[in-house]
Design a protein around this motif. Structure first.
Motif, short mmCIF file in Angstrom:
data_model
loop_
_atom_site.label_atom_id
_atom_site.label_comp_id
_atom_site.label_asym_id
_atom_site.label_seq_id
_atom_site.Cartn_x
_atom_site.Cartn_y
_atom_site.Cartn_z
N ILE A 421 0.84 -1.38 0.45
CA ILE A 421 0.03 -0.03 0.22
C ILE A 421 1.15 1.47 -0.44
N PRO A 422 2.03 1.41 1.13
CA PRO A 422 3.01 2.57 0.29
C PRO A 422 3.33 3.47 -0.65
N TYR A 423 3.73 2.04 -0.97
CA TYR A 423 4.17 1.96 -2.55
C TYR A 423 2.42 2.92 -3.78
N LEU A 424 1.63 1.83 -3.09
CA LEU A 424 0.86 1.81 -4.48
C LEU A 424 0.07 3.56 -4.23
N ALA A 425 -0.26 4.03 -3.00
CA ALA A 425 -0.77 5.15 -2.72
C ALA A 425 0.35 6.21 -3.38
N ASP A 426 1.99 6.55 -3.29
CA ASP A 426 2.42 7.11 -3.50
C ASP A 426 2.49 7.77 -4.39
N ASP A 427 2.40 8.99 -4.70
CA ASP A 427 1.87 10.36 -5.60
C ASP A 427 2.80 10.48 -7.04
N ARG A 428 3.55 9.66 -6.29
CA ARG A 428 5.48 10.26 -7.53
C ARG A 428 5.00 8.88 -8.16
N ASN A 429 3.83 7.95 -8.40
CA ASN A 429 3.93 6.76 -8.96
C ASN A 429 5.09 5.28 -9.25
N MET A 430 5.06 4.65 -7.95
CA MET A 430 6.56 4.49 -8.24
C MET A 430 7.22 3.60 -9.23
#
Length: 842
Positions: A421-430
């Motif tokens: 979730i922390p990666y998917l929700a990051d606005d920087r679109n990792m």
């Protein structure tokens, strides 16, 4: 005598009847055992044996020195199984007790049951509803619904099971869950296990209810196995990424097959099962066919005898599966680690510079009017928060490092759930690989394209001198609208009498306006576009990675193509122009108390835009009138009104390519948008004498036994014919960029650097307009570096920081990487051989 004859006849008849009966029996036995033996043997075999599909391990992904970046390791899974005859009340009570106790053990050691039940609460109404998947067709939903109801013996046609709530209540009672004091969440977990088993009942294989449980949990479950009917432990496989976040956007991650993977059309024909793991991003996805053990040709099998209860009792035959193949990348893990650290440092450093600038009174005063005009609620300020960096071998096109900030942990994405979730929700679109999916205006790093185009087309000589004369007015009669160089008027003397070497060193915009204007000429030649295409800037780079996007170089087709629908144009400009024209025409209609149908407006706008491309701008007004009168029934009075026609002319001018746009393209502005990968290929061609190589990030594919199955050799995309004689001048100009003594634009960043004499480079700052306002802190920053200088170049380093303020700010990452690279040029990591069979390396 008569009596004896009667008895004799009866006896004979009896004997004949017996003979006839035995003849029928013998004929039947002969048919059964001889004539139809093969058929009945086949039928009996199909009903008494079960062929189990076996798969090996997924192949490894390693760097060029065999450092493991992705591998599969053994884990312990908890399974559950019941057979078709175990369906009494007593059976379900025992199984429920077993499942609940097993769940308690799993949770005690930090594990969880990962299955989800198809019945859930509607968060808005709190009613029970079915969830057979989202984002799929109605037909697919109907098929899933029917399969589920039929496998659970709850036909939809029966009023007892016509709602989700009725089905839920029935199953709760059937499995003895109603009077146990269980939470609703726990009940749903148990129902999910039973449901999964019911959907796979006829496969005669257990279902996995928990994966990768700790060994302590394995020991406790194994010790209580006799009291846990249906529960067992099996060895499973888990994909792991030993280096965590390293090269995550390159390596990618794996996951279970989803609706978006088009299983039935693409994967099932290859042999995949619906619960298999496949690559979702990166090399895991693009090299799926090499890595996977799941395709038919690599599968094994175990043929088992099955009793009348469906239980597997005896192995009849066994065919071992093959592991997937290993993929070796061109990336060097040491290079990658240094590059990732360098770009992360550069982004953070640039951000600090920007934040300091934002509180500077001088800066605030300078941009006062622009800041007041900007709607920051609608168009928030954009500062440096991500960056990309590539290192390539200039003589082969092999990618040595492909780094970006921020990265994600592939282990978390593979695990899914809360970890992801922390990666998917990051606005920087990792999830995006910035090196192949981020396009940005190149700014001055494009100037070497313009220089070579001018030199090879004969509109510039190496000795010719060009001075900055201020406003470049060739394509405009209004001096205030004419482009000027970035240097101030009082310092313009520094850009006097410049050859191509000084033009590049000074990054003089006027110099490149002039030579671009010569290339474009009075007839609108596209020689600059053609040369950019030769340098690989209009095609994909050939990287073995999914979802690479193509760079855009400005020309009429890139700006607006009459053969392409609006939504498929290369840029958003045509869509914005069409929207502006529609708003203008609606305003005109409202002022006359009329209205236009959407279909008529769209057809009219399309004809107006196409006309603008096919007609000289001097004839636009005359050509617009019949279109407006025909499509919208405008009156003669309306089409002769200046207010109506002038605004239309202004809007259409935005999609008409001309000299003003061309000269902006010559300095890397306009609509030109490049990816770091495309820039890397272009930079290589300057360094290696004019060979435009396709990029490669895969070195080879190696079998589990160590045999090289496919070796990726360097491939040429093209050759810059005629450029070789001019490249030394380009090289000298780029050398001057980093020379402080010569006043190079990046000289101050390298004045005390110990390797300053062994580098040639170019900065690039592209201006960004957001919400109609330009702020320098939001500019893109690029940097191209080639090294060494004293001997033939070996590596090209390309850095992009979107909204990174300036090209000068992006030099830090390259400087840090090249310092390490120069220090370690003669060092070579010890080779580590790939272990056969995908075994864990020591």
């Amino acid at each position: 005598m008569q009596i004896e004859k009667n008895i004799s006849r009866r006896f004979i008849a009896f004997v004949l009847a017996v003979i006839l009966c035995f003849s029928v029996i013998i004929a039947g036995l002969y048919n059964l055992q001889v004539l139809s033996a093969d058929k009945y043997q086949q039928d009996a075999g199909s009903k008494s044996v079960k062929t189990l599909r076996l798969t090996g391990k997924r192949g490894m992904i390693t760097d060029v020195d065999s450092v493991v970046l992705a591998m599969s390791e053994d884990i312990f899974n908890v399974t559950f199984q019941r057979n078709m005859r175990q369906n009494t009340r007593e059976d379900y009570v025992a199984f429920t007790d077993s499942i609940l106790e097993t769940m308690d053990i799993i949770e005690k050691y930090g594990g969880e049951v990962e299955l989800k039940f198809v019945i859930e609460r509607n968060p808005e109404t709190n009613e029970w509803v079915f969830n057979f998947g989202k984002g799929i067709s109605e037909k697919a939903l109907e098929i899933r619904s029917n399969q589920w109801h039929n496998n659970h013996y709850m036909p939809k046609s029966n009023p007892k099971y016509d709602t989700a709530e009725k089905c839920y209540n029935h199953l709760v009672e059937l499995y003895d869950l109603q009077d146990r004091g269980l939470s609703e969440e726990k009940i749903l977990q148990v129902l999910a296990i039973y449901s999964e088993m019911q959907m796979n009942l006829y496969n005669s294989v257990p279902i996995v209810i928990a994966e990768d449980i700790p060994f302590a949990a394995v020991s406790e479950i194994t010790g209580r196995k006799m009291m846990l009917p249906g529960i067992d432990i099996e060895i499973g496989e888990k994909r792991v990424y030993p280096r965590g976040t390293m090269a995550s956007q390159v390596v990618g991650y794996v996951g279970k097959i989803s609706d978006a993977d088009n299983y039935y059309e693409q994967l099932k024909p290859l042999g995949y099962a619906l619960n298999d793991i496949i690559g979702k991003e990166g090399i895991e996805k693009s090299m799926e066919n090499w890595l996977t053990p799941n395709i038919t040709s690599r599968q094994g099998s175990r043929v088992m005898e099955r009793d009348n209860l469906g239980r597997l009792t005896r192995q009849i035959s066994y065919t071992p599966p093959s592991d997937g193949n290993n993929v070796k990348l061109t990336i060097n893990a040491a290079y990658q680690q240094v590059a990732e650290q360098a770009i992360a440092y550069n982004v953070a450093s640039t951000r600090k510079v920007q934040e300091k600038k934002l509180v500077s009174m001088d800066w605030l005063e300078k941009y006062r009017d622009r800041l007041e005009a900007r709607d920051f609620d609608k168009y928030p300020l954009r500062l440096a928060e991500k960056g990309a960096m590539m290192v390539v071998d200039v003589n082969t096109g092999r990618v040595l490092a492909m780094a970006q900030y921020p990265n994600y942990d592939s282990n978390a994405l593979t695990a899914g759930g809360a970890a992801a979730i922390p990666y998917l929700a990051d606005d920087r679109n990792m999830m995006r690989n910035l090196c192949i999916q981020e396009r940005a205006e190149p700014g001055s790093i494009f100037k070497m394209v313009t220089a070579l185009a001018a030199l090879t087309n004969g509109v510039l000589t190496v000795d010719e001198q060009i001075s900055d004369l201020g406003a470049y007015t060739r394509f405009t009669n209004v001096e205030e609208d004419a482009p000027v160089c970035w240097i101030t008027k009082n310092a313009r003397w520094k850009h006097a009498n410049q050859t191509i070497i000084q033009g590049i060193k000074n990054s003089c915009n006027y110099f490149f306006y002039e030579i671009t204007g010569r290339l474009y000429g009075d007839t609108g030649s596209n020689r600059l576009y053609k040369y950019a295409a030769k340098m690989g800037l209009t095609t994909k780079t050939g990287l073995q990675l999914p979802n690479e996007i193509r760079s855009i170089v400005g020309n009429q087709t890139s700006l607006y193509d009459t053969e392409t629908e609006l939504q498929y144009q290369e840029t958003s400009v045509p869509i914005l122009v069409a929207a502006s024209i529609k708003q203008h025409l609606n305003n005109v209609a409202a002022s006359y108390g009329i209205s236009y149908q959407e279909e008529s407006l769209d057809r009219c706008i399309k004809k107006l835009m196409d006309m603008a491309i096919e007609t000289h701008s001097d004839k636009w007004v005359e050509a617009m009138r019949p279109i407006l009168m025909t499509e919208l029934n405008m009156t003669r009075d309306m089409v002769y009104k200046r207010a109506i026609m002038t605004d239309l002319w202004i809007y259409l001018n935005d999609i008409k390519w001309g000299g003003s746009m061309e000269v902006q393209m010559g300095i890397g502005q306009s609509i030109t948008l490049l990816t770091p990968a495309a820039v890397s290929r272009y930079a290589m061609s300057i360094a290696n004498g004019g060979n435009v190589y396709n990029l490669s990030i895969v070195d080879s594919v190696v079998s589990p036994e160590g045999e090289i199955l496919n070796k990726y050799e360097p491939t040429l995309s093209g050759v810059l014919e005629g450029a070789e004689a001019y490249l030394p001048y380009i090289r000298e100009g780029m050398k001057g960029v980093v020379d402080a003594d010569q006043g190079g634009t990046a000289g101050r960043h390298f004045s005390r650097w110990k390797y300053k004499d062994n580098l040639w480079a170019k900065t690039g700052t592209s201006q960004i307009t957001i919400g109609g306002v330009q702020l320098d802190v939001e500019n893109n920053g690029w940097f191209i570096a080639l090294a060494p200088f004293e001997t033939p170049a070996e590596v090209a380093v390309v850095t992009l920081i979107p909204n990174g303020y300036s090209g000068g700010e992006t030099v830090l990452a390259t400087k840090e990487f090249l310092t390490w690279w120069m220090d370690n040029r003669t060092k070579k990591a010890t080779d580590i051989q790939v272990v056969p069979g995908n075994e864990l390396m020591p």
